[in-house]
Structures are given as structure tokens and as C-alpha cells.
Enzyme design. Sequence first.
Site, PDB file in Angstrom:
ATOM      1  N   ASP A   1       0.838  -1.201   0.000  1.00 10.71           N
ATOM      2  CA  ASP A   1       0.000   0.000   0.000  1.00 10.71           C
ATOM      3  C   ASP A   1       0.872   1.249   0.000  1.00 10.71           C
ATOM      4  O   ASP A   1       0.649   2.211  -0.760  1.00 10.71           O
ATOM      5  CB  ASP A   1      -0.903  -0.046   1.235  1.00 10.71           C
TER       6      ASP A   1
ATOM      7  N   ARG B   1     -10.545   9.728 -12.040  1.00 13.89           N
ATOM      8  CA  ARG B   1      -9.836   9.817 -10.750  1.00 13.89           C
ATOM      9  C   ARG B   1      -9.198   8.486 -10.363  1.00 13.89           C
ATOM     10  O   ARG B   1      -8.554   8.390  -9.321  1.00 13.89           O
ATOM     11  CB  ARG B   1     -10.818  10.261  -9.658  1.00 13.89           C
ATOM     12  N   LYS B   2      -9.391   7.475 -11.164  1.00 13.53           N
ATOM     13  CA  LYS B   2      -8.889   6.142 -10.808  1.00 13.53           C
ATOM     14  C   LYS B   2      -7.434   5.975 -11.273  1.00 13.53           C
ATOM     15  O   LYS B   2      -7.103   6.282 -12.418  1.00 13.53           O
ATOM     16  CB  LYS B   2      -9.759   5.055 -11.438  1.00 13.53           C
TER      17      LYS B   2
HETATM   18  C1  LIG Z   1       0.514  16.868  -3.099  1.00 15.87           C
HETATM   19  C2  LIG Z   1       1.014  15.428  -3.017  1.00 15.87           C
HETATM   20  C3  LIG Z   1       0.520  14.758  -1.841  1.00 15.87           C
HETATM   21  C4  LIG Z   1       1.290  13.532  -1.525  1.00 15.87           C
HETATM   22  C5  LIG Z   1       0.934  13.020  -0.191  1.00 15.87           C
HETATM   23  C6  LIG Z   1       1.999  12.093   0.334  1.00 15.87           C
HETATM   24  C7  LIG Z   1       1.709  10.679  -0.015  1.00 15.87           C
HETATM   25  C8  LIG Z   1       2.795   9.800   0.397  1.00 15.87           C
HETATM   26  C9  LIG Z   1       2.494   8.396  -0.012  1.00 15.87           C
HETATM   27  C10 LIG Z   1       1.887   7.693   1.123  1.00 15.87           C
HETATM   28  C11 LIG Z   1       1.311   6.421   0.622  1.00 15.87           C
HETATM   29  C12 LIG Z   1       0.329   5.940   1.571  1.00 15.87           C
HETATM   30  C13 LIG Z   1      -0.635   5.031   0.916  1.00 15.87           C
HETATM   31  C14 LIG Z   1      -1.657   4.611   1.864  1.00 15.87           C
HETATM   32  C15 LIG Z   1      -2.988   5.145   1.451  1.00 15.87           C
HETATM   33  C16 LIG Z   1      -4.040   4.690   2.343  1.00 15.87           C
HETATM   34  O1  LIG Z   1      -3.922   3.767   3.074  1.00 15.87           O
HETATM   35  S1  LIG Z   1      -5.530   5.535   2.275  1.00 15.87           S
HETATM   36  C17 LIG Z   1      -6.478   4.754   3.576  1.00 15.87           C
HETATM   37  C18 LIG Z   1      -7.330   3.632   3.111  1.00 15.87           C
HETATM   38  N1  LIG Z   1      -8.322   4.083   2.177  1.00 15.87           N
HETATM   39  C19 LIG Z   1      -9.372   4.807   2.568  1.00 15.87           C
HETATM   40  O2  LIG Z   1      -9.532   5.174   3.716  1.00 15.87           O
HETATM   41  C20 LIG Z   1     -10.347   5.147   1.505  1.00 15.87           C
HETATM   42  C21 LIG Z   1     -11.786   5.032   2.041  1.00 15.87           C
HETATM   43  N2  LIG Z   1     -12.714   5.133   0.925  1.00 15.87           N
HETATM   44  C22 LIG Z   1     -13.129   6.338   0.485  1.00 15.87           C
HETATM   45  O3  LIG Z   1     -12.837   7.378   1.067  1.00 15.87           O
HETATM   46  C23 LIG Z   1     -13.964   6.346  -0.754  1.00 15.87           C
HETATM   47  O4  LIG Z   1     -14.585   5.105  -0.938  1.00 15.87           O
HETATM   48  C24 LIG Z   1     -13.096   6.647  -2.038  1.00 15.87           C
HETATM   49  C25 LIG Z   1     -11.987   5.621  -2.215  1.00 15.87           C
HETATM   50  C26 LIG Z   1     -12.492   8.062  -1.916  1.00 15.87           C
HETATM   51  C27 LIG Z   1     -13.992   6.561  -3.260  1.00 15.87           C
HETATM   52  O5  LIG Z   1     -15.148   7.327  -2.989  1.00 15.87           O
HETATM   53  P1  LIG Z   1     -15.614   8.467  -4.009  1.00 15.87           P
HETATM   54  O6  LIG Z   1     -14.586   9.546  -4.072  1.00 15.87           O
HETATM   55  O7  LIG Z   1     -16.984   8.868  -3.615  1.00 15.87           O
HETATM   56  O8  LIG Z   1     -15.547   7.715  -5.382  1.00 15.87           O
HETATM   57  P2  LIG Z   1     -16.744   7.478  -6.417  1.00 15.87           P
HETATM   58  O9  LIG Z   1     -17.115   8.801  -7.015  1.00 15.87           O
HETATM   59  O10 LIG Z   1     -17.807   6.642  -5.827  1.00 15.87           O
HETATM   60  O11 LIG Z   1     -16.003   6.581  -7.510  1.00 15.87           O
HETATM   61  C28 LIG Z   1     -15.050   7.128  -8.404  1.00 15.87           C
HETATM   62  C29 LIG Z   1     -14.644   5.994  -9.326  1.00 15.87           C
HETATM   63  O12 LIG Z   1     -13.877   5.031  -8.575  1.00 15.87           O
HETATM   64  C30 LIG Z   1     -14.499   3.754  -8.594  1.00 15.87           C
HETATM   65  N3  LIG Z   1     -14.323   3.173  -7.266  1.00 15.87           N
HETATM   66  C31 LIG Z   1     -14.444   3.801  -6.082  1.00 15.87           C
HETATM   67  N4  LIG Z   1     -14.150   2.964  -5.073  1.00 15.87           N
HETATM   68  C32 LIG Z   1     -13.830   1.790  -5.631  1.00 15.87           C
HETATM   69  C33 LIG Z   1     -13.436   0.529  -5.122  1.00 15.87           C
HETATM   70  N5  LIG Z   1     -13.273   0.324  -3.804  1.00 15.87           N
HETATM   71  N6  LIG Z   1     -13.191  -0.473  -5.993  1.00 15.87           N
HETATM   72  C34 LIG Z   1     -13.312  -0.270  -7.322  1.00 15.87           C
HETATM   73  N7  LIG Z   1     -13.687   0.920  -7.867  1.00 15.87           N
HETATM   74  C35 LIG Z   1     -13.929   1.921  -7.037  1.00 15.87           C
HETATM   75  C36 LIG Z   1     -15.963   4.038  -8.924  1.00 15.87           C
HETATM   76  O13 LIG Z   1     -16.568   2.921  -9.535  1.00 15.87           O
HETATM   77  C37 LIG Z   1     -15.841   5.208  -9.870  1.00 15.87           C
HETATM   78  O14 LIG Z   1     -15.458   4.734 -11.129  1.00 15.87           O
HETATM   79  P3  LIG Z   1     -15.864   5.521 -12.504  1.00 15.87           P
HETATM   80  O15 LIG Z   1     -17.352   5.788 -12.375  1.00 15.87           O
HETATM   81  O16 LIG Z   1     -15.042   6.773 -12.549  1.00 15.87           O
HETATM   82  O17 LIG Z   1     -15.516   4.555 -13.577  1.00 15.87           O
END
Ligand SMILES: CCCCCCCCCCCCCCCC(=O)SCCNC(=O)CCNC(=O)[C@H](O)C(C)(C)COP(=O)(O)OP(=O)(O)OC[C@H]1O[C@@H](n2cnc3c(N)ncnc32)[C@H](O)[C@@H]1OP(=O)(O)O
Length: 142
Positions: free
Chosen positions: A40, A85-86
Site C-alpha cells: 500500500d 480519478r482512478k
Molecule cells: C501533493 C502530493 C501529496 C502527496 C501526499 C503524500 C503521499 C505519500 C504516499 C503515502 C502512501 C500511503 C498510501 C496509503 C494510502 C491509504 O492507506 S488511504 C487509507 C485507506 N483508504 C481509505 O480510507 C479510503 C476510504 N474510501 C473512500 O474514502 C472512498 O470510498 C473513495 C476511495 C475516496 C472513493 O469514494 P468516491 O470519491 O466517492 O468515489 P466514487 O465517485 O464513488 O467513484 C469514483 C470511481 O472510482 C471507482 N471506485 C471507487 N471505489 C472503488 C473501489 N473500492 N473499488 C473499485 N472501484 C472503485 C468508482 O466505480 C468510480 O469509477 P468511474 O465511475 O469513474 O468509472
Amino acid sequence: MAMQFTFGEGLEVTGMLDVANRYQGGPGFIHGGILTTAFDEAQGMACMVLRRPVVTGHLQIDFAAPIPLGSVLELRARIDGTVRRKVYTSAEARIVEGPFADPDVVVATSRGLFLTVGAEHFDRAKDFVDGVPVSPHGTSSV
Ligand SMILES: CCCCCCCCCCCCCCCC(=O)SCCNC(=O)CCNC(=O)[C@H](O)C(C)(C)COP(=O)(O)OP(=O)(O)OC[C@H]1O[C@@H](n2cnc3c(N)ncnc32)[C@H](O)[C@@H]1OP(=O)(O)O
């Protein structure tokens, strides 16, 4: 996890992980959740070239071989493509030092879907991001 990352040519990122004893799952081997976290991190890091925050939407790990404690893992991660956004990513892990080391053998692979998000995604956490989260009992909830 104290992974060390380097950014190579193109879109590939390399992360190194020392498989410490505290990462044990089954006796002598890495815990699958730790390896998942490492992927991840590596795949999330690969998304940095987009210069937009991302979160993990879906992560799929294939555990191909046991990974012993005391080894050094190399994870190579990259972006395979983007649609709206994917962000589609993939990565492989190899043991490059220590027990079972063989840089030609892939011991695990990962495919991950990341989603770019706006600042509002993290704004919802602003009340509890400053320090360690605290439970109603005043103890750490982490
Ligand atoms: C300035 C630079 C900054 C840099 C900064 C430093 C970064 C330094 C690196 C650190 C690296 C750490 C990496 C760890 C990263 C975590 O661990 S993040 C923590 C774990 N993840 C989470 O907590 C996410 C929780 N889930 C959510 O918040 C929401 O479900 C999401 C993922 C934001 C999606 O929700 P949404 O924005 O409402 O998305 P939505 O409009 O429903 O769907 C958009 C598209 O994605 C697809 N989709 C959404 N979810 C899914 C899914 N689960 N499966 C498949 N398709 C999906 C939809 O089908 C849709 O597709 P299209 O219609 O465009 O074809």
C-alpha cells in the site's frame, strides 16, 4: 514501517523493507497484513508523480512464497494507467538480502486501485489528526 524509497526512471518506485522480528505472522515469517501495508505504501508512493493526494480504494495481494524474518524485501511499484480519478497500480516483491534471498524470484505481487481525492477528504479528520487519537476513556485508541 520505516521503508526506504527511491524514485527510478519513468514511473517506477522502489521501496526497501527490513523484515524485522516484530513483523512476524506465522512463526518465522512476515505477517500478511504487514506485507499488504508495505505494498500500500509503495503503490501510494508511486502515485506521488501525479502530485495529487490519493487514497487506496482496492488492494489485491498474491502471496506467492513465505518471507522470512531477517530478510530484506524490495518492492517495485508503478502506475499502470489512469481513468478519470482512478489510478491503477501494480507492484512486485523480491527478497534481495538475508534468508531465501533471490532477486530473480517474485515472492508476492499486488494490484491496487487508488483514487485521487480533494483536500475535503482529509478535512473531515482535522479535529483528531493533531496528535494521537484519544478514546472517551482518555487512552489511545490506536
Ligand atoms: C501533493 C502530493 C501529496 C502527496 C501526499 C503524500 C503521499 C505519500 C504516499 C503515502 C502512501 C500511503 C498510501 C496509503 C494510502 C491509504 O492507506 S488511504 C487509507 C485507506 N483508504 C481509505 O480510507 C479510503 C476510504 N474510501 C473512500 O474514502 C472512498 O470510498 C473513495 C476511495 C475516496 C472513493 O469514494 P468516491 O470519491 O466517492 O468515489 P466514487 O465517485 O464513488 O467513484 C469514483 C470511481 O472510482 C471507482 N471506485 C471507487 N471505489 C472503488 C473501489 N473500492 N473499488 C473499485 N472501484 C472503485 C468508482 O466505480 C468510480 O469509477 P468511474 O465511475 O469513474 O468509472
